[in-house]
Scaffold this active site. Sequence first.
Site, PDB file in Angstrom:
ATOM      1  N   MET A 189      47.797  46.314-134.804  1.00  0.00           N
ATOM      2  CA  MET A 189      46.442  46.551-134.289  1.00  0.00           C
ATOM      3  C   MET A 189      46.381  47.871-133.512  1.00  0.00           C
ATOM      4  O   MET A 189      46.203  47.883-132.300  1.00  0.00           O
ATOM      5  CB  MET A 189      46.025  45.370-133.405  1.00  0.00           C
ATOM      6  CG  MET A 189      45.965  44.052-134.168  1.00  0.00           C
ATOM      7  SD  MET A 189      45.902  42.607-133.081  1.00  0.00           S
ATOM      8  CE  MET A 189      47.630  42.474-132.586  1.00  0.00           C
ATOM      9  N   GLN A 200      36.215  41.898-133.469  1.00  0.00           N
ATOM     10  CA  GLN A 200      35.895  42.666-132.265  1.00  0.00           C
ATOM     11  C   GLN A 200      34.444  43.138-132.305  1.00  0.00           C
ATOM     12  O   GLN A 200      33.691  42.970-131.343  1.00  0.00           O
ATOM     13  CB  GLN A 200      36.826  43.874-132.146  1.00  0.00           C
ATOM     14  CG  GLN A 200      38.275  43.553-131.873  1.00  0.00           C
ATOM     15  CD  GLN A 200      39.155  44.801-131.921  1.00  0.00           C
ATOM     16  OE1 GLN A 200      38.797  45.810-132.557  1.00  0.00           O
ATOM     17  NE2 GLN A 200      40.300  44.749-131.269  1.00  0.00           N
ATOM     18  N   THR A 231      48.792  46.203-128.196  1.00  0.00           N
ATOM     19  CA  THR A 231      47.434  46.716-128.191  1.00  0.00           C
ATOM     20  C   THR A 231      46.828  46.429-126.831  1.00  0.00           C
ATOM     21  O   THR A 231      46.969  45.325-126.317  1.00  0.00           O
ATOM     22  CB  THR A 231      46.575  46.065-129.288  1.00  0.00           C
ATOM     23  OG1 THR A 231      45.176  46.165-128.932  1.00  0.00           O
ATOM     24  CG2 THR A 231      46.886  44.604-129.478  1.00  0.00           C
ATOM     25  N   ASN A 232      46.180  47.425-126.248  1.00  0.00           N
ATOM     26  CA  ASN A 232      45.524  47.207-124.951  1.00  0.00           C
ATOM     27  C   ASN A 232      44.287  46.329-125.086  1.00  0.00           C
ATOM     28  O   ASN A 232      44.092  45.391-124.312  1.00  0.00           O
ATOM     29  CB  ASN A 232      45.127  48.548-124.326  1.00  0.00           C
ATOM     30  CG  ASN A 232      46.294  49.292-123.722  1.00  0.00           C
ATOM     31  OD1 ASN A 232      46.667  49.071-122.581  1.00  0.00           O
ATOM     32  ND2 ASN A 232      46.864  50.210-124.495  1.00  0.00           N
ATOM     33  N   THR A 233      43.446  46.634-126.065  1.00  0.00           N
ATOM     34  CA  THR A 233      42.172  45.925-126.202  1.00  0.00           C
ATOM     35  C   THR A 233      42.351  44.421-126.303  1.00  0.00           C
ATOM     36  O   THR A 233      41.631  43.652-125.658  1.00  0.00           O
ATOM     37  CB  THR A 233      41.413  46.440-127.435  1.00  0.00           C
ATOM     38  OG1 THR A 233      41.082  47.821-127.241  1.00  0.00           O
ATOM     39  CG2 THR A 233      40.134  45.641-127.666  1.00  0.00           C
ATOM     40  N   CYS A 237      44.762  53.031-124.941  1.00  0.00           N
ATOM     41  CA  CYS A 237      44.797  52.501-126.301  1.00  0.00           C
ATOM     42  C   CYS A 237      46.119  52.976-126.867  1.00  0.00           C
ATOM     43  O   CYS A 237      46.472  54.157-126.729  1.00  0.00           O
ATOM     44  CB  CYS A 237      43.626  53.021-127.125  1.00  0.00           C
ATOM     45  SG  CYS A 237      43.674  52.522-128.858  1.00  0.00           S
ATOM     46  N   THR A 238      46.872  52.088-127.469  1.00  0.00           N
ATOM     47  CA  THR A 238      48.237  52.438-127.851  1.00  0.00           C
ATOM     48  C   THR A 238      48.298  53.544-128.894  1.00  0.00           C
ATOM     49  O   THR A 238      49.341  54.182-129.058  1.00  0.00           O
ATOM     50  CB  THR A 238      48.997  51.195-128.353  1.00  0.00           C
ATOM     51  OG1 THR A 238      48.248  50.548-129.394  1.00  0.00           O
ATOM     52  CG2 THR A 238      49.245  50.219-127.216  1.00  0.00           C
ATOM     53  N   GLU A 239      47.191  53.818-129.593  1.00  0.00           N
ATOM     54  CA  GLU A 239      47.174  54.910-130.572  1.00  0.00           C
ATOM     55  C   GLU A 239      47.024  56.288-129.936  1.00  0.00           C
ATOM     56  O   GLU A 239      47.376  57.304-130.542  1.00  0.00           O
ATOM     57  CB  GLU A 239      46.031  54.717-131.577  1.00  0.00           C
ATOM     58  CG  GLU A 239      46.284  53.692-132.656  1.00  0.00           C
ATOM     59  CD  GLU A 239      46.074  52.274-132.161  1.00  0.00           C
ATOM     60  OE1 GLU A 239      46.595  51.337-132.782  1.00  0.00           O
ATOM     61  OE2 GLU A 239      45.379  52.092-131.129  1.00  0.00           O
TER      62      GLU A 239
END
Length: 235
Positions: A10, A52, A83-85, A196-198
């Site tokens: 994710m 989401q 994933t942060n979200t 956000c991990t991206e």
Amino acid sequence: MSTIGLIGGMSWESTAVYYRLLNERVRTLRGGLHSADVLLHSLDFAPIAEMQASGDWAAAGHLLADSAIRLERAGVNCILLCTNTMHKLADRITAATRVPFLHLADVTATAIRKSPSRRPLLLATRFTMEQAFYRERLAAFGVEAMVPDAEQRDDVHRIIYEEICRGRIEPASKARYLDIVAAAVRQGADGVILGCTEITLLVSQADFDIPVFDTTALHVEAALDFGLETASQAA
């Protein structure tokens, strides 16, 4: 070393970074051919992104809890949600499992508390920037996270979902992020949370003069600290 369980996918772009960083760090710590003891369950992001967008967090929570249960049954010693979200649903994981869950916001807040920063700018998905679950978790540690204005939030979110999650790293988008941070610094921001991990694929500490808190790297460090400590206790 203890076995680290990862709930990933994710998106898989940042999950791949988790895997690489875990193994690079273990190689640095232990040398030779050593690598991380990891079990990864990588979910299909497309249906989760739809959940989401539609606000069907209950269905998403069910998927995450099921993933965590599968990892626990496989024998992991801790669980990371990559994933942060989706930490909006962290309580679904902790309610469904007994193994330690390393909460990404707690890890990030701990790192911020060790720095001079107290009002970092939070760059993340719209869900993480606009909903309270993440900022309130940081606030419990005394961290007052700032967020960009509405137009800036739209751009930050769009770049994550339409570009970085799809493997596109665009110079113009990096420039936009740098402009957003510069505007926040003028308003008192004293750090940047890559929430956000991206985002670690787009910008890094090298791009800024203020502290940058790379949540992906911080999560990896916390997991390895936990894994090495529990392994030594069991020895």
